[in-house]
Scaffold this active site. Structure first.
Site, PDB file in Angstrom:
ATOM      1  N   HIS A 100      -3.008  -0.132  -2.525  1.00 64.80           N
ATOM      2  CA  HIS A 100      -4.210   0.562  -2.077  1.00 64.80           C
ATOM      3  C   HIS A 100      -5.300   0.493  -3.153  1.00 64.80           C
ATOM      4  O   HIS A 100      -5.025   0.633  -4.338  1.00 64.80           O
ATOM      5  CB  HIS A 100      -3.828   2.023  -1.813  1.00 64.80           C
ATOM      6  CG  HIS A 100      -4.812   2.791  -1.007  1.00 64.80           C
ATOM      7  ND1 HIS A 100      -4.857   2.723   0.365  1.00 64.80           N
ATOM      8  CD2 HIS A 100      -5.785   3.660  -1.381  1.00 64.80           C
ATOM      9  CE1 HIS A 100      -5.813   3.518   0.808  1.00 64.80           C
ATOM     10  NE2 HIS A 100      -6.401   4.090  -0.228  1.00 64.80           N
ATOM     11  N   ASP A 157       0.840  -1.201   0.000  1.00 63.51           N
ATOM     12  CA  ASP A 157       0.000   0.000   0.000  1.00 63.51           C
ATOM     13  C   ASP A 157       0.876   1.252   0.000  1.00 63.51           C
ATOM     14  O   ASP A 157       1.635   1.491   0.942  1.00 63.51           O
ATOM     15  CB  ASP A 157      -0.900  -0.012   1.241  1.00 63.51           C
ATOM     16  CG  ASP A 157      -2.010   1.029   1.189  1.00 63.51           C
ATOM     17  OD1 ASP A 157      -1.809   2.084   0.561  1.00 63.51           O
ATOM     18  OD2 ASP A 157      -3.074   0.775   1.782  1.00 63.51           O
TER      19      ASP A 157
END
Length: 232
Positions: free
Chosen positions: A201, A170
């Site tokens: 993400h 992420d």
């Protein structure tokens, strides 16, 4: 399937718009779908429609209503992505939790009980964790929540089950933040963390370039089982 409908604020002095998707028949459980920074866009509405198809009353509050009317942005359009960042920076998260709490109360009244859960994405993943700490929500799920490591001081207030989906690559949640989440939450009796190796993400977005189909389906299946168990 759903429509935009007004919900009263906690103190009753104003109303804010929510996308509400209703199942066939009379629902006895509800799920609050908490937006990303892109507003109640077609992806969030699709998630509500999905939960309604599973028998839940699904509600997505427009949490940016105080700072921008009708936010509906596309993560894959750079100008709109920047607009979303600007809105996030203006957004009062504590006030947002109060609006989520008002939505919970609305849902509880609509279904006639307290079997209300929430699921949030990105900013909404963070807010889902905050909701678990600050309200009587019965089950909470967060996808790629940002800054959870800075909220661990509230974990003692978690009274009901929480599940979090964490992509290990992420770009908004660095490895040290993920490590802090595991260190702070792995032994919490109410919290379950799932890692998704090498994913970034937004992997469970309904539409667009960020979605990873296999991982999204895995995470969503875990979420469905989680709600079926804890909102039964």
């Amino acid at each position: 399937m759903g429509t935009m409908e007004p919900v009263k604020t906690l103190n009753g002095d104003a109303e804010f718009p929510c996308y509400i998707a209703k199942p066939e028949g009379t629902p006895t459980t509800a799920i609050i779908v908490i937006q990303e920074i892109f507003g109640v866009n077609k992806g969030i509405r699709a998630k509500c429609d999905h939960w309604a198809s599973k028998g839940y009353l699904a509600i997505a509050p427009d949490l940016f209503w105080r700072i921008n009317e009708g936010t509906e942005l596309d993560a894959d359009v750079q100008e709109e992505f920047q607009t979303a960042i600007d809105l996030m920076n203006k957004f009062d998260q504590d006030q947002g939790i109060r609006d989520i709490e008002a939505t919970i109360h609305f849902a509880q009244t609509a279904i006639g009980n307290h079997k209300v859960g929430c699921v949030g994405y990105c900013l909404g993943g963070r807010l889902a964790f905050m909701t678990a700490c600050r309200t009587d929500i019965r089950a909470s799920v967060g996808y790629y929540g940002v800054g959870i490591d800075g909220l661990l001081g509230e974990k003692h207030a978690i009274a009901h089950e929480v599940m979090m989906h964490i992509p290990t690559a992420d770009g908004f949640v660095p490895a040290e933040a993920q490590a802090a989440m595991h260190a702070g939450l792995d032994d919490h009796p109410k919290v379950t963390l799932h890692d998704y190796e090498g994913l970034d993400h937004g992997f469970a977005a309904e539409f667009g370039q960020r979605r990873n189909e296999a991982a999204a389906n895995l995470a969503d299946s875990r979420t469905e089982v989680f709600f079926a168990k804890h909102l039964a």
